[in-house]
Structures are given as C-alpha cells and as structure tokens.
Design a protein around this motif. Sequence first.
Motif, PDB file in Angstrom:
ATOM      1  N   VAL A  81      63.868  66.110  31.181  1.00 54.94           N
ATOM      2  CA  VAL A  81      63.124  65.384  30.138  1.00 54.94           C
ATOM      3  C   VAL A  81      63.950  64.225  29.598  1.00 54.94           C
ATOM      4  O   VAL A  81      65.171  64.321  29.452  1.00 54.94           O
ATOM      5  N   GLU A  82      63.257  63.126  29.329  1.00 52.36           N
ATOM      6  CA  GLU A  82      63.871  62.013  28.591  1.00 52.36           C
ATOM      7  C   GLU A  82      63.746  62.367  27.118  1.00 52.36           C
ATOM      8  O   GLU A  82      62.696  62.837  26.674  1.00 52.36           O
ATOM      9  N   ARG A 107      60.465  63.759  33.396  1.00 54.39           N
ATOM     10  CA  ARG A 107      60.833  63.128  34.665  1.00 54.39           C
ATOM     11  C   ARG A 107      60.479  64.049  35.837  1.00 54.39           C
ATOM     12  O   ARG A 107      60.748  65.243  35.788  1.00 54.39           O
ATOM     13  N   ARG A 108      59.838  63.462  36.857  1.00 53.86           N
ATOM     14  CA  ARG A 108      59.448  64.225  38.033  1.00 53.86           C
ATOM     15  C   ARG A 108      59.997  63.568  39.278  1.00 53.86           C
ATOM     16  O   ARG A 108      60.122  62.350  39.332  1.00 53.86           O
ATOM     17  N   GLU A 109      60.343  64.401  40.255  1.00 49.75           N
ATOM     18  CA  GLU A 109      60.735  63.879  41.572  1.00 49.75           C
ATOM     19  C   GLU A 109      59.997  64.686  42.620  1.00 49.75           C
ATOM     20  O   GLU A 109      60.030  65.919  42.580  1.00 49.75           O
ATOM     21  N   SER A 121      50.380  64.202  28.420  1.00 51.09           N
ATOM     22  CA  SER A 121      50.105  62.877  28.975  1.00 51.09           C
ATOM     23  C   SER A 121      51.374  62.258  29.565  1.00 51.09           C
ATOM     24  O   SER A 121      51.297  61.399  30.437  1.00 51.09           O
ATOM     25  N   MET A 122      52.552  62.714  29.105  1.00 46.31           N
ATOM     26  CA  MET A 122      53.806  62.229  29.711  1.00 46.31           C
ATOM     27  C   MET A 122      53.917  62.691  31.165  1.00 46.31           C
ATOM     28  O   MET A 122      54.714  62.162  31.934  1.00 46.31           O
ATOM     29  N   ALA A 123      53.158  63.742  31.507  1.00 44.63           N
ATOM     30  CA  ALA A 123      53.142  64.210  32.897  1.00 44.63           C
ATOM     31  C   ALA A 123      51.791  63.928  33.534  1.00 44.63           C
ATOM     32  O   ALA A 123      51.404  64.583  34.504  1.00 44.63           O
ATOM     33  N   ASP A 124      51.059  62.972  32.956  1.00 48.16           N
ATOM     34  CA  ASP A 124      49.744  62.553  33.473  1.00 48.16           C
ATOM     35  C   ASP A 124      48.723  63.688  33.524  1.00 48.16           C
ATOM     36  O   ASP A 124      47.865  63.704  34.403  1.00 48.16           O
TER      37      ASP A 124
END
Lengths: 95, 416
Positions: free
Chosen positions: B219-220, B210-212, B244-247
Amino acid sequence: MRIRCPHCGPRDNGEFSYLGDAAPIRPDGMEAQPVAMHDYVYLRDNPAGPHRELWYHGAGCRSWLVVDRDTRTHEITGVSSARDVALSRRTGEVA
Amino acid sequence: MRYSLLSVLGQALRGQRDWKPQWRDAAPKAEYDAVIVGGGGHGLATAYYLAKEHGITNVAVLEKSHVGSGNVGRNTTIVRSNYGLAGNIPFYERSMKLWEGLEQDINYNAMVSQRGVLNLYHSDAQRDAYARRGNAMRMAGIDAELLDREGVRGIVPFIDFDNARFPVKGGLLQRRGGTVRHDAVAWGYARAASDRGVDIVQNCAVTGIRRENGRVVGVETSRGFIRARKVALSVAGSTSLLASMADLRLPIESHVLQAFVSEGVKPFIDTVMTFGAGHFYVSQSDKGGLVFGGDIDGYNSYAQRGNLATIEDVMEGGMALWPGLGRLRLLRHWGGIMDMSMDGSPIIDRTPIDGLYLNAGWCYGGFKATPAAGFCFAHLIARDTSHEDAAAYRLGRFATGHLIDEKGMGAQPNLH
Ligand SMILES: Cc1cc2nc3c(=O)[nH]c(=O)nc-3n(C[C@H](O)[C@H](O)[C@H](O)COP(=O)(O)OP(=O)(O)OC[C@H]3O[C@@H](n4cnc5c(N)ncnc54)[C@H](O)[C@@H]3O)c2cc1C
Ligand SMILES: [Zn+2]
C-alpha cells in the motif's frame, strides 16, 4: 440542509425523501444481461465529493428532482426537475 | 503490564504516576506479512485474532487518524444477537459469546454490561414477527423472551403504554444483550494486539493499493510505501474509497448516522429499549447520560455530521414513547459514516484481486460484531477460506441472489 425545489423554492430537507445515485441507467428490459442488471441494481460509485442524486419532494409538489450535492459538505450546487433531465437525455441534450 | 486489583491499588498508593502507555505507537516497517487498513474496532480485533489464533504477528494496523476516531468511538454501544436469518444467527451469537469472555481474554475492563435489549411491539403483525424471530433464536440456543404488556411494564413502567398511534403491546427481550464501553474495546484490542507483536501505526493514511500482475504487493501511504503479501480493508464508511484504489465498485453506499447524549441524571433506565415504530432507541451510560439515536439521515454522506430533520424525528420518537424525557437537556450529538450495504448485511470475503481482503457493509450495527468480525476476518486472511460462522457474507451473493435481507427492504441502503 435546504433543497431549492424548482417549483416550491428553498425547502427543508425533511420534506424530501431520497432514492440514491442518479447515474445508473436501467438496462433495456429483454436485452439486459444479468451482469449489467447486477451492476445497475447493486453497484455504486459512492464518491466522496460531487454526487448527482434523486430526491422526491413528498411533502411539497411531489415531483422527482435531480440534485447535485457534495457528499463531504452537503453543499448543493444544482437542482433540476428529473423529468427535464430524462427528456433531455432522450433528445441527447445536456440538462 | 497486567491489570489486576493489586496493580490498581499499588498505583493508587503511588499517586497513579507509573502507568505505562497501553500499546506501542509504532512507526511503519518496510514490509509485513499482512497489513490491515483501518484502526477501528474491527481492524484491531482482526490483528489480535491473527496473532492469537493463527500465530501471524508480522502485521501492521494502519490508521489514518488515531485509534478510536472512527465509528468504534461514535456508536451507541449496543450489543445483541437477536437476528432471525440463518446467515446471521451463528455469526452474531459467536460475537456475543466472545463479548462474554472478552475482558478475561484481553485483561481489559471493557465494561461489558448484559443489561438486556428490549424491542417493543405495537401490533399483531409486529408481535408475529418478533415471535418468529425469537423462535429462530431459541432454535439456535440463543436466549429470547416474548413479553406481553405486563412483562414490559415490569421493566420500563414509565413509558406511554396507551399512545394513540403506537400503543405498547409487548416486546422481545434478549437478556444477554446490553452495552459495552466502545472506546475501551478499541483500546483493549490495540493493547492486546500490540502485546503480541502487532504494529499499530497511527496517522498513516492509505492512499493507494499497489498491484503487480493482478496481485496486491503493498500500500502507498502518507508515510511511504509499505510492502505486504496480504492487504485487508476494514475501514467502515470509507470502504468504497479504498476499494476504488483497486478499481473495485462495491454494493455499498456511505450514509451518516447520528447519536445523542443527554445531561447526566440518576439511574433512570436499566436496560436498552428500542422503539422501532418511532425510530428511537435508548440506554443510560454509567456517567448518567441517556444515550439515544434513531435512523440514518438517509442520503449519501461522508460529512460525519447530519441534519436537523433527523434530530427532530428522533426527539419526536423519544417524546412519543417516553414523555418524561421532555425535561432533559441534550448535551451533545454527533455523526459517523456507515458502510450501508445493499441487503443490510456485511461482507467478509476475498476480493477478485489476489491478496486483497474485504470486511465491510456493517451498516449501523457493526459494533456488536466487533469480536466475531475480527475473529472471522482473521480466519479468512490466514487460511483463505471463510470461517463457517461468516460463510454467508460473500461478496458474490448479490450476483447469485443469496441476499441476507433481515428487514426485507430490497436494494435500498437507506432503508435498512
Ligand atoms: C452514531 C452511531 C451509532 C451506532 N450504534 C451502534 C450500536 O449501538 N451497536 C452496533 O452494533 N453498532 C453501532 N454502530 C455501528 C458501528 O459503530 C460500526 O459498524 C463499527 O464501529 C464499524 O467498524 P469499526 O469499529 O472498525 O469502524 P471505524 O472505527 O470507523 O474504523 C475504520 C477506521 O478506518 C480508518 N480509515 C479510513 N480510511 C482510511 C485510510 N485511507 N487509511 C487508513 N485508515 C483509514 C478510519 O479513520 C477509522 O478509524 C453505530 C455507528 C454510529 C456512527
Ligand atoms: Zn417542490
């Protein structure tokens, strides 16, 4: 693992060598930007699942093949000649 | 509980009934200063050195399965520091020095056995390459000996010196190299980290990052969201999936490497021997089994099992070098997923995303690196700058051309 070569039929994977992901397309020579070249040479999707990839039938007909394979199970769902794939890309058709 | 001769004798008298679990099987808390994804050797060592060297103990190691289920429990246990390039030499030597003091440091028997690593050569060109590598090592204060044929015969008299295709002409020997009990390394670091307050959370798969505002916030996981200021990826063969979860797309391919063990026999070989020309290497475990392996299978894979063509190739290599192996039966074989990088060298670096750190690209050689990878990755996470011994392991080196290609293979992961 066996690969069904379009020319030779089903053959043991030991007869083939592997190049890698078939998706990256080389940026056009003089126009190529360093960033695009870096992506092409070094970066990969590396998916767990379906993967289009290039194999060479070195101990057989010596043609390049495009193989659809699942990287989690090694199951092969399609094999075509890399030449046909490249030609159809040029003419805009799907292989 | 501290392990000692006394505790072992005491337990023996009490029928081994009072041993306690070696570490706490923690449940995840809502928030940590740092979360390490992947409870392999590297992740656990990172947590330990974060606590020990930097006093950061509000840390969790999240492991999707159980500790030791990944490559740390699947490798062939070889450790060495016989590298030839400037970027690698200080790093692997730090690892070797940490191995030499590890058991005292973490009070755990990891069966560090400096039985030597012997790389055979078969031609003038190979001899030159080994002479150069050995000299590079010695200039850095690392032990290396270039042996002639008789020198090799004194160590492994039973191999086929007169093989028609690859006659054995000599070898490069690093006496301080050897083997370490792989799963004891995972258990020992887990126990030592847990003792210092780290939470080791098993059966907890990370499913999202998860990023903001471009910064990592947590993390999920399969056990809910876990908030963290820093997230450190150390997941070996699964690196691209986590990235890839963080692109992020990385210069990494996942490939399968197989290993083999024979039935147990009496002491047969007392060193680690590699036959690079035939893609075969071997040592003997304390249980008596010959442990051997060869090349990666050579195609992208997440399957943790390989194919027969490679098995045949390894066996042929073994038989060509050491015909006496022919009577042995193969007991088991297995595979693990390698994070093969584009130049064959690792990455210990920050990522373009704030708060997200990366330790990856270990190829088939990251076990020997476990202590130093943990040490340097912890330094990076704690201080936000590379440790000097890992300063070359930057993610950006592929764009700038500062590759560390020991084998000179180019950007072809399956050839490193
Ligand atoms: C057959 C074989 C032989 C080898 N031989 C040697 C050798 O002789 N010498 C040497 O130096 N190296 C060797 N290696 C390489 C070495 O084992 C690895 O480079 C090293 O173990 C990788 O680091 P690790 O221990 O942290 O990896 P791992 O133990 O694989 O740890 C990564 C962990 O991440 C976990 N994970 C993955 N995805 C997630 C997720 N989404 N959420 C949470 N956790 C996740 C995995 O379950 C795994 O436990 C060998 C490897 C293999 C397979
Ligand atoms: Zn063919």
